[in-house]
Design a protein around this motif. Structure first.
Motif, PDB file in Angstrom:
ATOM      1  N   LEU A  54      16.952  68.556  61.679  1.00 38.67           N
ATOM      2  CA  LEU A  54      16.859  69.639  62.653  1.00 38.67           C
ATOM      3  C   LEU A  54      18.112  69.683  63.529  1.00 38.67           C
ATOM      4  CD1 LEU A  54      13.216  69.548  64.061  1.00 38.67           C
ATOM      5  CD2 LEU A  54      14.203  71.242  62.508  1.00 38.67           C
ATOM      6  N   ASP A  55      18.741  70.857  63.636  1.00 38.80           N
ATOM      7  CA  ASP A  55      19.825  71.023  64.598  1.00 38.80           C
ATOM      8  C   ASP A  55      19.268  71.650  65.869  1.00 38.80           C
ATOM      9  OD1 ASP A  55      19.572  73.787  64.140  1.00 38.80           O
ATOM     10  OD2 ASP A  55      21.199  73.825  62.685  1.00 38.80           O
ATOM     11  N   VAL A  58      23.138  69.247  59.420  1.00 35.82           N
ATOM     12  CA  VAL A  58      24.364  69.967  59.102  1.00 35.82           C
ATOM     13  C   VAL A  58      24.851  70.737  60.321  1.00 35.82           C
ATOM     14  CG1 VAL A  58      25.328  71.841  57.711  1.00 35.82           C
ATOM     15  CG2 VAL A  58      23.852  70.133  56.652  1.00 35.82           C
ATOM     16  N   GLY A  59      23.930  71.372  61.058  1.00 32.21           N
ATOM     17  CA  GLY A  59      24.285  72.124  62.250  1.00 32.21           C
ATOM     18  C   GLY A  59      24.535  71.210  63.435  1.00 32.21           C
ATOM     19  N   PRO A  60      25.002  71.760  64.547  1.00 32.91           N
ATOM     20  CA  PRO A  60      25.348  70.937  65.716  1.00 32.91           C
ATOM     21  C   PRO A  60      24.126  70.299  66.352  1.00 32.91           C
ATOM     22  CG  PRO A  60      25.567  73.273  66.227  1.00 32.91           C
ATOM     23  CD  PRO A  60      25.337  73.176  64.757  1.00 32.91           C
ATOM     24  N   GLY A  61      24.358  69.141  66.952  1.00 33.30           N
ATOM     25  CA  GLY A  61      23.307  68.386  67.616  1.00 33.30           C
ATOM     26  C   GLY A  61      22.843  67.211  66.785  1.00 33.30           C
ATOM     27  N   ARG A  62      22.065  66.337  67.434  1.00 31.13           N
ATOM     28  CA  ARG A  62      21.416  65.212  66.759  1.00 31.13           C
ATOM     29  C   ARG A  62      20.065  65.034  67.441  1.00 31.13           C
ATOM     30  NH1 ARG A  62      23.770  59.584  68.381  1.00 31.13           N
ATOM     31  NH2 ARG A  62      21.954  59.502  69.730  1.00 31.13           N
ATOM     32  N   VAL A  63      19.215  66.022  67.211  1.00 32.52           N
ATOM     33  CA  VAL A  63      17.973  66.165  67.970  1.00 32.52           C
ATOM     34  C   VAL A  63      17.110  64.923  67.870  1.00 32.52           C
ATOM     35  CG1 VAL A  63      15.855  67.506  68.199  1.00 32.52           C
ATOM     36  CG2 VAL A  63      18.031  68.674  67.737  1.00 32.52           C
TER      37      VAL A  63
END
Length: 745
Positions: free
Chosen positions: A464-465, A494-499
């Motif tokens: 999840l980003d 793949v998308g921004p963040g490291r939820v």
């Protein structure tokens, strides 16, 4: 929202601090470089002209998933409106000095309205966007109930032609015209002529190419100190940072990289970007050494001394999504979950479960947000939770970021994956996140626009980003329960963040660590990698086989031999159930070369339709972060007909090149969420820089029965496992959660 322009990332390494296992360097970076929007790629980039020719025509068409994502667009608009609701910046920053303090003061002055941007930044007065009146935003509504159009209409042919003339005049590839016209909107021709560096917004275009275009158009007026160039390069660096997983960049790092990019006054460039509203500035209080005592004021030290802060610059899209995610999670944590069933009923359900599954059920009974960690075998525990809550009468659903994870979890539940629009009593409780949010799968929405459920279990949560996480959190009804389950050792989103990792570090909710080990030699091998140890395991049934190779050519040859002959003969796993995984798309043993060799052996043909034939194994990437494995069925005037996860997908002719690849060989990010009876992991000598512990853990963990490692990196493999962890990402989620939620012990 792939999980990857590579040369672009190489040039921004110092700014974004990317690592070989992050999408920005190894996987996300390739998306623009080969014309495949948003696809997780891990190697090899081409020039901007090749990008343009690969995907130019696609920009004139309505995306097949844009109608599907209407609900998410509405929610993103809601997130953007949140900017008007913010009360003001944090009262901190007393320890800043120099340009950082000056910039922070400038930002505060503009945001508070005390001084106009022109007087603060010394630039021609920009048109400030008026802030709307603060309103309580409605919940997102289902796509089919939305009045929004199905998707944007492509630019008018005359607009494209006008942009094409400007591109030709500046010596840029004319194939970029449709993309540029779509990005710049009405008046694109005039806008591009007035500011040639706007070309840098087109995926795959690099600063030096935009500089050349600007010199051709502006002549002697063009210079490195041009304010337009400074703004464009600033935004470009922030976009590259997002590709590498960052939601924002620290100001000193951003200004240092701007200087490396030949921007004479980096501070002025950042100030201009903020004044134009193309980025936002934030300040986060830094942690002091030593724990804060209970009851001690948060934000002041001795004699009212202000705590130091860090100044961050981020693109509005990701910054506001991260804030929305924090608010949504805080709402879940701080509100009492809906009383579904008595305490005795929940305890009875927990007592009937075993081990950490019982702990998970008890935690979910009393909390709105719960984290669950563990390897592949631990998925049995969320499955037990789902069965128990169904027995209690809860409307419980499971969602995975992709169809591979959905089908894997559905098999564990003993149910077939949910059919589109199926929400009846016989519908499978396993869906994809996208299908859930759009209403294509799952329970749909209630009268208030919230998801019509009581419990949502998200498996493969590390994927999840921040944008997907924000959409999920804001879509849950009051009183609902959310469980995020996943393996923290795999590659991040793949998308921004490291939820998922940020929530584990923040410790704002119960965390249940599974004690269920992954079985057999493969489980032992992968578990050791997770803690930094690459040990030799006993594999009496040939569960693990190492195949040494001397060069990339031999690696390709041995890979084809393993898939087509050795694994079927010795292990009993047919070629169609064996997945090849390699670090990148480019290179002498990347996915392109491997897929070409595997097609020649397994499904030879002339490639009548864009290089594909009926029966070809493929992956389709209809939108950023969505990877759909499938097979080619046929092709006609409509396009390429695929069978993906049991559904028929028709890819129009002009989108085939940009969104469909052969799929016998995948990158590790593309393979995330899936497990195959056999996996062949290819490690050629040129892949050393892409190796890290999370990459190796992810790739090796895709094998259920047999793993073959085509090994050409010698000691780089154990060194990567022992010494190269996940590269840090700059995110704000833990600091956004801290003032809203008390930490748990």
């Amino acid at each position: 929202m792939s999980t990857e322009p590579e040369p672009a990332t190489e040039d921004t390494t110092h700014a974004v601090d990317t690592g070989p296992e992050t999408p920005g360097t190894a996987e996300t970076a390739g998306a623009a470089s080969d014309g495949r929007s948003g696809e997780p790629t891990e190697g090899g980039g081409e020039a901007a002209s090749q990008v343009a020719e690969g995907g130019a025509e696609a920009a004139t068409q309505v995306s097949e998933v844009e109608a599907e994502l209407a609900a998410q667009r509405i929610e993103r608009e809601r997130i953007e409106r949140r900017k008007a609701e913010k009360q003001g910046p944090i009262d901190a920053g007393g320890k800043l000095s120099g340009s950082a303090a000056d910039l922070l003061a400038a930002v505060r002055a503009v945001e508070s309205g005390e001084r106009p941007a022109a007087t603060v930044f010394g630039a021609p007065e920009p048109a400030r966007r008026p802030a709307p009146e603060p309103v309580r935003p409605p919940r997102p509504v289902p796509a089919e109930h939305s009045a929004a159009p199905a998707g944007p209409v492509g630019p008018a042919p005359e607009a494209v032609q006008g942009v094409r003339r400007v591109l030709a005049e500046g010596g840029a590839p004319e194939g970029l015209a449709p993309q540029t016209a779509a990005l710049l909107g009405e008046g694109a021709q005039d806008a591009l002529r007035a500011d040639p560096w706007l070309l840098l917004r087109v995926a795959g275009v690099r600063p030096e190419q935009a500089d050349g275009f600007a010199r051709a158009l502006l002549g002697a007026e063009c210079g490195p100190d041009d304010e337009r160039r400074g703004r464009a390069v600033t935004v470009w660096l922030l976009e590259q940072a997002a590709l590498a997983g960052h939601t924002a960049l620290e100001l000193p790092r951003l200004t240092a990289t701007l200087a490396q990019r030949g921007v004479p006054d980096p501070d002025a460039a950042v100030q201009s970007t903020l004044a134009e509203g193309e980025a936002l500035a934030f300040q986060d209080a830094l942690e002091e050494t030593g724990a804060r005592r209970e009851g001690e004021p948060d934000g002041e030290g001795e004699e009212g001394e202000e705590r130091p802060v860090r100044v961050l610059i981020g693109l509005e899209r990701y910054a506001l999504a991260e804030e929305s995610l924090a608010d949504g999670l805080a709402r879940l944590v701080n509100s009492a979950p809906k009383q579904d069933g008595s305490a005795a009923d929940w305890e009875q359900a927990a007592a009937s479960a075993q081990g950490s599954a019982a702990e998970l059920i008890r935690a979910v009974a009393g909390h709105g947000l719960v984290l669950h960690t563990g390897g592949e075998a631990s998925l049995a525990e969320p499955a037990a939770l789902l069965r128990a809550t169904h027995a209690l009468g809860l409307r419980a659903w499971a969602a995975a970021p992709g169809p591979l994870g959905r089908d894997r979890f559905a098999a564990l539940l003993g149910a077939a994956p949910a059919e589109p629009s199926s929400s009846g009593p016989k519908a499978s409780p396993a869906v994809t996140v996208t299908g859930l949010l759009t209403g294509a799968e799952g329970p749909g929405r209630d009268a208030d626009g919230a998801l019509d459920l009581d419990l949502l279990v998200v498996v493969d949560a590390p994927q999840l980003d921040v944008e997907a996480g924000a959409l999920l959190a804001e879509s849950l009804p009051d009183g609902a329960r959310l469980v995020l389950a996943g393996d923290p050792a795999v590659l991040w989103s793949v998308g921004p963040g490291r939820v998922f990792a940020d929530l584990l570090a923040a410790r704002v909710c119960p965390q249940i660590a599974s004690r269920r080990p992954d079985p057999g030699p493969l489980g032992e091998l992968v578990s050791g990698i997770g803690i930094g140890e690459l040990s030799q395991v006993e594999a009496p049934g040939k569960e693990v086989v190492i195949v040494p190779v001397r060069d990339a050519g031999e690696a390709v040859h041995r890979t084809v031999q393993l898939v087509a002959d050795s694994v079927p003969r010795a292990i009993g796993v047919p070629a169609e159930e064996t997945q090849v995984i390699t670090p990148g798309h480019g290179g002498a043993a990347g996915t392109r070369v491997l897929n070409a060799a595997l097609k020649e052996r397994l499904n030879p043909g002339p490639g009548r339709f864009g290089g594909f034939d009926a029966g070809d194994r493929v992956v389709h990437t209809p939108a950023s972060g969505r990877v759909l494995p499938g097979r080619v069925v046929t092709a006609d005037a409509e396009g390429l007909h695929l069978s993906c996860a049991g559904e028929t997908v028709i890819v129009p002719r002009d989108r085939v090149e940009g969104s469909v690849r052969h799929g016998w060989a995948l990158t590790a990010h593309q393979a995330l969420g899936g497990r195959w009876p056999a996996a062949v992991v290819v490690l050629p000598g040129d892949a050393v820089q892409a190796l890290s512990r999370p990459w190796i853990y992810t790739a090796f963990g895709r094998a259920a029965r047999h793993l073959s490692v085509v090994h050409g990196v010698e000691q780089a493999l154990p060194r990567a496992v022992a010494e190269i962890p996940a590269k840090p990402r700059t995110t704000r989620l833990p600091r956004l959660l801290a003032p809203q939620i008390p930490t748990t012990d």
